[in-house]
Design a protein around this motif. Structure first.
Motif, PDB file in Angstrom:
ATOM      1  N   LEU A 181      88.298  25.907  14.328  1.00 48.92           N
ATOM      2  CA  LEU A 181      87.449  27.089  14.489  1.00 48.92           C
ATOM      3  C   LEU A 181      87.922  28.253  13.631  1.00 48.92           C
ATOM      4  O   LEU A 181      87.198  29.216  13.423  1.00 48.92           O
ATOM      5  CB  LEU A 181      87.410  27.510  15.961  1.00 48.92           C
TER       6      LEU A 181
ATOM      7  N   GLN B  18      77.374   9.953  25.806  1.00 48.54           N
ATOM      8  CA  GLN B  18      76.614  10.394  26.981  1.00 48.54           C
ATOM      9  C   GLN B  18      76.113  11.810  26.741  1.00 48.54           C
ATOM     10  O   GLN B  18      76.918  12.721  26.590  1.00 48.54           O
ATOM     11  CB  GLN B  18      77.520  10.423  28.208  1.00 48.54           C
ATOM     12  N   PRO B  19      74.804  12.007  26.721  1.00 49.72           N
ATOM     13  CA  PRO B  19      74.311  13.356  26.476  1.00 49.72           C
ATOM     14  C   PRO B  19      74.614  14.302  27.630  1.00 49.72           C
ATOM     15  O   PRO B  19      74.519  13.926  28.794  1.00 49.72           O
ATOM     16  CB  PRO B  19      72.802  13.163  26.309  1.00 49.72           C
ATOM     17  N   VAL B  20      75.025  15.509  27.275  1.00 49.77           N
ATOM     18  CA  VAL B  20      75.227  16.562  28.269  1.00 49.77           C
ATOM     19  C   VAL B  20      74.072  17.566  28.133  1.00 49.77           C
ATOM     20  O   VAL B  20      73.615  18.142  29.100  1.00 49.77           O
ATOM     21  CB  VAL B  20      76.581  17.258  28.040  1.00 49.77           C
ATOM     22  N   ARG B  22      70.115  18.084  26.639  1.00 46.71           N
ATOM     23  CA  ARG B  22      68.966  17.322  26.200  1.00 46.71           C
ATOM     24  C   ARG B  22      67.922  18.261  25.634  1.00 46.71           C
ATOM     25  O   ARG B  22      67.461  19.164  26.311  1.00 46.71           O
ATOM     26  CB  ARG B  22      68.335  16.588  27.383  1.00 46.71           C
ATOM     27  N   ARG B  49      80.055  24.243  21.260  1.00 48.60           N
ATOM     28  CA  ARG B  49      80.870  23.273  20.509  1.00 48.60           C
ATOM     29  C   ARG B  49      80.013  22.489  19.518  1.00 48.60           C
ATOM     30  O   ARG B  49      80.475  22.134  18.432  1.00 48.60           O
ATOM     31  CB  ARG B  49      81.589  22.321  21.467  1.00 48.60           C
ATOM     32  N   SER B  52      79.286  24.761  16.465  1.00 50.48           N
ATOM     33  CA  SER B  52      80.379  24.855  15.492  1.00 50.48           C
ATOM     34  C   SER B  52      80.881  23.486  15.047  1.00 50.48           C
ATOM     35  O   SER B  52      81.956  23.374  14.478  1.00 50.48           O
ATOM     36  CB  SER B  52      81.532  25.720  16.019  1.00 50.48           C
ATOM     37  N   LEU B  54      82.147  20.972  16.475  1.00 45.96           N
ATOM     38  CA  LEU B  54      83.338  20.336  17.055  1.00 45.96           C
ATOM     39  C   LEU B  54      82.964  18.990  17.672  1.00 45.96           C
ATOM     40  O   LEU B  54      83.801  18.107  17.813  1.00 45.96           O
ATOM     41  CB  LEU B  54      83.966  21.237  18.128  1.00 45.96           C
ATOM     42  N   HIS B  84      83.578  31.237  16.294  1.00 47.15           N
ATOM     43  CA  HIS B  84      83.475  30.705  17.650  1.00 47.15           C
ATOM     44  C   HIS B  84      84.689  31.215  18.425  1.00 47.15           C
ATOM     45  O   HIS B  84      85.819  30.886  18.088  1.00 47.15           O
ATOM     46  CB  HIS B  84      83.447  29.182  17.578  1.00 47.15           C
ATOM     47  N   HIS B 212      71.800  21.803  34.265  1.00 45.80           N
ATOM     48  CA  HIS B 212      71.941  20.373  33.998  1.00 45.80           C
ATOM     49  C   HIS B 212      71.528  20.008  32.587  1.00 45.80           C
ATOM     50  O   HIS B 212      70.796  19.056  32.370  1.00 45.80           O
ATOM     51  CB  HIS B 212      71.144  19.550  35.002  1.00 45.80           C
ATOM     52  N   GLY B 213      71.985  20.801  31.624  1.00 45.34           N
ATOM     53  CA  GLY B 213      71.779  20.430  30.231  1.00 45.34           C
ATOM     54  C   GLY B 213      70.403  20.746  29.682  1.00 45.34           C
ATOM     55  O   GLY B 213      70.095  20.351  28.565  1.00 45.34           O
ATOM     56  N   GLU B 214      69.553  21.452  30.453  1.00 44.38           N
ATOM     57  CA  GLU B 214      68.236  21.791  29.931  1.00 44.38           C
ATOM     58  C   GLU B 214      67.956  23.266  30.185  1.00 44.38           C
ATOM     59  O   GLU B 214      68.471  23.846  31.133  1.00 44.38           O
ATOM     60  CB  GLU B 214      67.163  20.936  30.617  1.00 44.38           C
TER      61      GLU B 214
ATOM     62  N   MET C   1      65.934  17.604  38.165  1.00 39.69           N
ATOM     63  CA  MET C   1      66.387  16.870  36.963  1.00 39.69           C
ATOM     64  C   MET C   1      67.908  16.896  36.876  1.00 39.69           C
ATOM     65  O   MET C   1      68.513  17.940  36.693  1.00 39.69           O
ATOM     66  CB  MET C   1      65.766  17.564  35.738  1.00 39.69           C
ATOM     67  N   ILE C   3      71.589  14.895  35.387  1.00 36.87           N
ATOM     68  CA  ILE C   3      72.106  13.932  34.418  1.00 36.87           C
ATOM     69  C   ILE C   3      72.865  12.860  35.186  1.00 36.87           C
ATOM     70  O   ILE C   3      73.815  13.174  35.900  1.00 36.87           O
ATOM     71  CB  ILE C   3      73.059  14.610  33.419  1.00 36.87           C
TER      72      ILE C   3
END
Lengths: 292, 237, 362
Positions: A181, B18-20, B22, B49, B52, B54, B84, B212-214, C1, C3
């Motif tokens: 970074l 595994q997507p965190v 979406r 992250r 940038s 990562l 960052h 939850h990632g959205e 929803m 994960i």
């Protein structure tokens, strides 16, 4: 008194022999998290490079020594491009790299057998004389080795503490993500560490083969001893590795003198086993931060 | 209409396949301040992250000034002016405070380091007092100051700031947010992650609520403050 | 929803069906290999080939057990050959000094190997990856160094001095498996051949049961995510000690079979070259996979046979193969076959994909 002198002299020369190798091992571990099992082979490369240049080209021993540093530089870069570059992102890097470097070591050592045969060779960078201390001869070679190891240690400390690239190495060692970074190119830093370690290993290989006969497998025992030294010092702790080299050199000499030469090396191994059980990260070691 | 500096377009990202996150989309205008609000552990840090570089992008795209940075190495993203400032303890604990700060200016020309240091010490006099100390000896608030100061050293124009108030005493938080407000006033572009909407309501132009990632809501911060139901559902009131 | 924290499984019915199909596939492969192995001696291939096959059975057993520790449980132990050596050495010493038949000594050796293995397993509990490698390597090296440097005379036979452990030459004349007395001279190699085969079958079944059992899942959980697995209440201590004990037993037993087969055992077994030779089997086959050890063992032993006359090039090739696999094909041959099978063959064969579509994790 004689016993003390014998142990002091032989421990000092052992320590001087292993100090540079231990620093090379420790540096690579601390900054890349890589246990470099090919270090032994890199020591052999350094020794043979100096030997071959002086033997087959008409160059003086000191030029052979300097040129072997260049060969070590290249060896470090090659090792980086063959293994680290492709592997450092893998979650099991710390163990996979051990196996990969064992493989590289086997390749290098057998290539050296192919080129130079397995018969012992004599290192041209060699001073036979010594100085008499009481009833014990202190070899000049040991003092030269000690001096060069000390110089390597000082230059490396200066480089890491006082230069921009050196600070970047320390930063990457402490937190790879945070260093990125800041704009630090991690792969370039890894390459830099590998070539520095390659140069130190080559120097160490020349010093080593001035004391013990040079064969392609000459690095095996120093590698294991450097491991022991680094584990006890805490892998990645350079000054401690330097000091521990001598402490263990004297320990080995004392055991060999008191109990017989065959127990010197096993005693060191038993010592490291005890240390690992007692302090899983080495006496002066600290837990490497595990990131998720 | 201001120009878009940073644009996230349908981003999916995560760890170990595994997507965190979406299908997230957002944009930050030049000189704007955008907040990402949401409870901990719902992918806010992952978003920064990913921006940038990562962590790799699994789907979608991220554009800086219109150019995609997908697959670009993290240090190259920094070169393009992204700063960052990571959460918590991502400082170099075994380096001195001074060296931590100079690492922040790793890409800057040597001649500028002095003046930038002076600037940072003006904002955080505490760091000047402690410049010779190992960063590991700093308190939590000082560490956050160091992280922020280190980010300022790089003089980047797009700042990604991750939970600057996390775990700090209110008085220190106020101090840190004063600095962030000044940055905005200077014209820097800011994308800030925060758990607590009230911290950023006065200076953010726009906020996204992540769950939850959205993104489950987006709009002006004042508007969000009026939506008691949303606040209660996602942020526990 | 939300994960989902784990990949979605299909219905439990489809899962069970896929499991059954896995089992059928395993049995089919197993019986095919077994049939080949049973038939080979009938083709009277000669003493040398039979000997190599017997050695293959022994190494395949050792690598199978190593895979349980290294690949399945994820404890990076390099002490496998030390356990093997000590198991065999215990039996050989009993045979040499007390004239106990190796058939009995082997059990003592196996129990001793369990003890040693458990000590090593306990010692590595607190250590992380590379330190485990270091510690276990140090243990192996110290054992080798002590035996190799043992030159003090323990007794004399005539004027020849014998150290307690036999020193660098190791032990000889401690008896053998006795097939020469029971079978005709020419049939004797068949005895060890089928004994080795039998043990490999038992070893393999044991390893499969472990991998497929809840123990196996626990090991995998430990290997893949230690903090999570511990927080879910999987006691690492218990499982690690258990896996070391079980694998130590079979490994030690195979040490005795080795000693009985070759009628000699010495510290050269602890050479780094041999360790890498066996390790390349593990890596080439595929760490942690069920068929990896056997397939890796076949590949490496065949390669070894083909390169026999190449001198140093043989070791150079082994080193290069190991590096290539660990850098490029970390899943090994079995991993490659699996990806081809799942990615290419299964989607194109209707009756396979019906069952598989539900997405079986393992």
């Amino acid at each position: 008194m004689t016993a003390f002198l014998v142990i002091f002299e032989s421990g000092l020369s052992l320590g001087a022999m292993y100090a540079a190798a231990s620093i090379a091992l420790s540096l690579v571990w601390g900054s890349i998290g890589m246990l470099n099992m090919a270090l032994g082979a890199m020591l052999a490369i350094g020794g043979y490079a100096s030997f071959a240049l002086v033997e087959y080209l008409p160059v003086p021993w000191w030029l052979g020594f300097l040129a072997s540093l260049g060969v070590g530089f290249i060896a470090g870069a090659v090792l980086y491009y063959v293994t680290v570059k492709w592997m450092y992102r893998v979650p099991t890097f710390d163990t996979s790299i051990v196996i990969a470097t064992v493989g590289v070591a086997i390749v290098i050592e057998n290539l050296l057998v192919k080129i130079f045969t397995a018969y012992a060779k004599k290192q041209p960078f060699l001073v036979d004389d010594g100085i008499l201390m009481g009833s014990v001869t202190m070899r000049y070679q040991s003092l030269i080795n000690l001096g060069i190891a000390l110089v390597i240690m000082l230059i490396l400390s200066w480089y890491l503490n006082r230069t921009r690239a050196g600070t970047a190495i320390l930063a990457v060692a402490q937190d790879r993500d945070a260093a990125q970074l800041m704009g630090v190119p991690v792969e370039r830093i890894f390459l830099l560490v590998m070539v520095i370690a390659g140069v130190i290993a080559a120097a160490s290989g020349v010093l080593l083969t001035a004391v013990i006969p040079m064969s392609p497998y000459v690095g095996h025992e120093p590698l294991l001893k450097a491991f022991i030294i680094c584990v006890i010092a805490g892998l990645g702790n350079l000054p401690a590795a330097f000091v521990a080299s001598f402490v263990l050199g004297w320990f080995e000499s004392a055991v060999s003198y008191g109990a017989g030469a065959r127990y010197g090396f096993p005693a060191m191994l038993v010592l490291v086993i005890i240390v690992l059980l007692w302090k899983p990260y080495g006496v002066f070691g600290r837990r490497r931060v595990t990131r998720v | 209409m201001a120009t878009t500096r940073l644009e996230v377009d349908g981003l999916t990202a995560g760890y170990h396949g595994q997507p965190v996150l979406r299908d997230l989309s957002l944009h930050v205008n030049d000189g704007g301040a955008v907040g990402i609000i949401g409870p901990n552990g719902h992918g806010k840090t992952t978003l920064l992250r990913a921006i940038s570089s990562l962590i790799p992008i699994m789907g979608g795209d991220i554009r800086l000034d219109g150019a995609s940075i997908k697959g670009v190495r993290a240090d190259r993203v920094v070169q393009q002016g992204v700063v960052h400032i990571p959460q918590g303890d991502l400082i170099f604990t075994e380096l001195t405070v001074l060296k931590n700060l100079t690492m922040g200016a790793y890409l800057a020309p040597k001649s500028e380091i002095g003046s930038r240091l002076k600037g940072v010490f003006e904002i955080f006099p505490r760091l000047e007092e402690r410049q010779g100390q190992m960063a590991s000896t700093l308190s939590g608030g000082e560490r956050r100051m160091l992280a922020l100061g280190r980010g300022l050293m790089s003089a980047g124009r797009i700042m990604l700031i991750d939970e600057p108030s996390l775990g700090l005493a209110p008085i220190v938080v106020d101090q840190i947010y004063d600095v962030i407000r000044d940055l905005k006033a200077e014209g820097r572009t800011i994308l800030i992650v925060e758990e607590n909407i009230s911290r950023i309501v006065d200076f953010a132009d726009y906020v996204y609520l992540v769950d939850h990632g959205e993104f489950v809501w987006e709009g002006e911060p004042d508007e969000l403050m009026r939506h008691e139901k949303i606040l209660e559902t996602y942020l526990g009131g | 929803m939300t994960i989902p924290s784990t990949p979605a499984h299909g219905s439990s019915g489809a899962y069970a069906a896929a499991r059954r199909q896995d089992l059928r596939l395993d049995l089919a492969i197993g019986f095919a290999l077994l049939a080949i192995a049973v038939i080979i001696p009938i083709l009277s291939p000669g003493k040398y080939i039979l000997g190599q096959f017997t050695l293959f059975f022994i190494w395949a057993c050792v690598v199978t057990q190593w895979n349980l520790v290294f690949g399945v449980a994820g404890v990076y132990s390099l002490a496998q050959m030390a356990v093997f050596f000590l198991g065999g050495y215990a039996a050989a010493m009993l045979g040499f000094y007390l004239e106990i038949s190796i058939w009995y000594g082997a059990w003592v050796g196996a129990v001793f190997a369990v003890f040693v293995s458990v000590v090593i397993g306990a010692a590595t509990l607190r250590l992380q990856g590379p330190y485990v490698l270091l510690l276990t390597l140090a243990i192996a090296v110290v054992i080798q160094a002590l035996v190799q440097s043992d030159v003090n005379c323990f007794f004399y036979e005539g004027k020849i001095c014998y150290p307690l452990t036999g020193g660098p030459r190791g032990l000889m004349k401690f008896g053998d498996l006795g097939f020469r007395d029971w079978l005709a001279y020419k049939q004797a190699p068949l005895g060890t051949y089928y004994l080795g085969l039998l043990l490999l079958v038992i070893n393999t079944i044991f390893a499969f049961v472990i991998i497929k059992s809840p123990f196996g899942s626990a090991f995998r959980a430990l290997r893949d995510n230690q903090p999570l697995a511990s927080s879910r209440g999987i006691a690492r201590v218990k499982y690690q000690i258990l896996v070391f004990a079980l694998s130590g037993f079979f490994t030690g037993l195979m040490g005795s079979v080795y000693a009985g087969h070759f009628r000699t055992i010495g510290p050269a077994l602890l050479d780094l070259d041999l360790l890498l030779f066996l390790f390349s089997m593990l890596v080439v086959g595929g760490l942690g996979s069920r068929w990896g050890p056997i397939i890796g063992c076949i590949i490496i032993m065949v390669a070894n046979e083909l390169m026999k006359d190449l001198g140093e090039w043989r070791m150079i090739a082994f080193g290069a193969i190991t590096v290539a696999f660990i850098v490029l094909l970390r899943e090994g041959v079995v991993g490659v076959i699996q990806s081809v099978w799942r990615g290419y063959i299964v989607p194109r064969v209707p009756w396979l994909s019906d069952v598989r579509r539900s997405g079986l994790a393992e």
